[in-house]
Design an enzyme around this catalytic site. Structure first.
Site, mmCIF file in Angstrom:
data_model
loop_
_atom_site.group_PDB
_atom_site.id
_atom_site.type_symbol
_atom_site.label_atom_id
_atom_site.label_comp_id
_atom_site.label_asym_id
_atom_site.label_seq_id
_atom_site.Cartn_x
_atom_site.Cartn_y
_atom_site.Cartn_z
ATOM 1 N N GLY A 15 29.644 35.866 28.289
ATOM 2 C CA GLY A 15 30.670 36.452 29.145
ATOM 3 C C GLY A 15 32.075 36.300 28.579
ATOM 4 O O GLY A 15 32.277 35.688 27.523
ATOM 5 N N CYS A 131 42.175 31.137 37.891
ATOM 6 C CA CYS A 131 43.030 31.399 36.725
ATOM 7 C C CYS A 131 44.493 31.713 37.077
ATOM 8 O O CYS A 131 45.352 31.703 36.194
ATOM 9 C CB CYS A 131 42.423 32.499 35.868
ATOM 10 S SG CYS A 131 41.779 33.877 36.807
ATOM 11 N N GLN A 158 47.264 40.516 38.110
ATOM 12 C CA GLN A 158 46.150 39.914 37.387
ATOM 13 C C GLN A 158 45.377 40.952 36.560
ATOM 14 O O GLN A 158 45.054 42.039 37.037
ATOM 15 C CB GLN A 158 45.199 39.227 38.383
ATOM 16 C CG GLN A 158 45.892 38.114 39.149
ATOM 17 C CD GLN A 158 44.986 37.336 40.096
ATOM 18 O OE1 GLN A 158 45.427 36.914 41.150
ATOM 19 N NE2 GLN A 158 43.730 37.132 39.737
ATOM 20 N N HIS A 244 47.411 36.974 33.095
ATOM 21 C CA HIS A 244 47.839 37.121 34.485
ATOM 22 C C HIS A 244 49.336 36.773 34.586
ATOM 23 O O HIS A 244 49.811 35.872 33.891
ATOM 24 C CB HIS A 244 47.091 36.154 35.395
ATOM 25 C CG HIS A 244 45.643 36.472 35.597
ATOM 26 N ND1 HIS A 244 45.015 37.572 35.059
ATOM 27 C CD2 HIS A 244 44.690 35.820 36.314
ATOM 28 C CE1 HIS A 244 43.736 37.572 35.432
ATOM 29 N NE2 HIS A 244 43.518 36.518 36.188
#
Ligand code: A2P
Length: 344
Positions: A15, A131, A158, A244
């Protein structure tokens, strides 16, 4: 003992965050090959090179953790719920990137530069924050030296990598399709992301906040050990691949000068001040992507409150927002003797 001597497993190795974890392991430990790469059954058999060695990805099962010391989990929340306790019971230290355990009072939620001491009381599982929470507490923490924080308003911008590899692919393909007059057909995201923004990350709760926003509220208080701070957040997805941004407004007990804030932020490890608006210098996702630090700029008096400061914070969400923070937790835990897996 250091990380080099430990067997590391990465759950979700295929991932977006897992790939970043492998990149950082290679960058920080270029001879480390004592690794186990795990993902879902779909990826079993896939080959991934790390530090010159080819690893075959295995399916994650309850038996995956008997021979590992430290496990990084960056998969789906339900995978963390299932495999986190199994790995901890097998004697491994688990560093989990999901929201599964973050607000569990028995699980430390850690940004090492802010609350590394909390690693001393872990019981096998340590969570890393959302995050967008991590960069927020990285700037809030040093500013508390000037005056206690009373209130934080954090509005985020984001990137799609926060929603995983499928959302990144969707932005890429959807941008091409929409450019040529085709339909957006959102699938990995709740709305069209190409040429659009939407205030919808994770699901909505009864309060009207999304779960993502509630994570920022709850997690920042837990990490800062400050339940008294009032926090509000609006989390927005933007058509950016990586990094972000947070427009943060902090209200203090006493006025704090922008210059003093800049100085305190300059001294904070892991934070870089980029604040020269006259020269058009301020943090941006394209510059922060691939970097370790939290970048902060546009630091100014908040015109709406005598004790307020406004600032703009940008971080690579896959690096300090996820994989780097997890790796730093592992390094700190090892240095503090807080890795009490059966092999150590
Ligand atoms: P896979 O590639 O086999 O689906 P991303 O955040 O980029 O969407 O990545 C999610 C990660 O979580 C991927 O590595 C994915 O593996 C992994 N994953 C998904 N389902 C499982 C599962 N049941 N067990 C372990 N890992 C999983």
């Amino acid at each position: 003992m250091d990380l080099q001597g430990l067997k590391l497993a990465v759950v979700g190795a295929t991932g977006a965050v897992g790939q970043e974890t492998l990149r950082l392991i290679a960058a920080r430990y270029p001879t480390h090959t004592n690794l186990k790469l795990l993902a879902s059954r779909r990826s079993a058999g896939r080959r991934i090179d790390v530090n010159g060695k080819t690893f075959t990805v295995g399916e994650t099962t309850d038996d995956s953790f008997d021979d590992v010391d430290l496990v990084f989990i960056s998969a789906r929340t339900e995978d963390s719920r299932r495999f986190g306790p199994v790995a901890a019971a097998a004697g491994a230290m688990v560093i989990d990137d999901s929201s599964a355990f973050r607000m569990d009072p028995g699980v430390p939620l850690v940004v090492p530069e802010v609350n590394g001491d909390d690693l001393d009381w872990h019981d096998g599982i340590v969570s890393i924050p959302n995050c967008s929470t991590t960069p927020l507490v990285m700037v809030a923490h040093p500013l508390r030296q000037a005056s206690p924080i009373r209130r934080i308003i954090a509005d985020t911008y984001q990137s799609v990598s926060g929603a995983g590899g499928a959302a990144m692919n969707e932005l890429r393909h959807q941008t091409r399709t929409v450019m040529h007059g085709g339909p957006a057909a959102p699938d990995a995201q709740p709305q069209q992301i190409a040429f659009n923004v939407f205030p919808h990350i994770d699901s909505f709760t009864e309060s009207g906040y999304t779960r993502e926003e509630q994570k920022m509220i709850d997690e920042s208080r837990k990490i800062l050990h400050a339940p008294e701070i009032a926090v509000s957040a609006t989390c927005v997805r933007v058509p950016v691949f990586v990094s972000h941004c947070v427009a943060a407004h902090l209200e203090f007990a006493e006025p704090v000068a922008a210059g003093e804030a800049r100085e305190l932020l300059r001294r904070m490890p892991g934070v870089t001040v980029q604040d020269d608006p006259a020269a058009s210098v301020y943090p941006m996702p394209v510059d922060a992507a691939g970097c370790d630090d939290v970048f902060v700029g546009r630091i100014r008096k908040d015109a709406s409150h005598p004790n307020g400061l406004a600032m703009w914070v940008v971080t690579d969400n896959l690096v300090k927002g996820a994989a780097l923070n997890a790796l730093q937790i592992a390094e700190h835990a090892v240095a503090r003797g807080a890795v009490h897996g059966k092999r150590s």
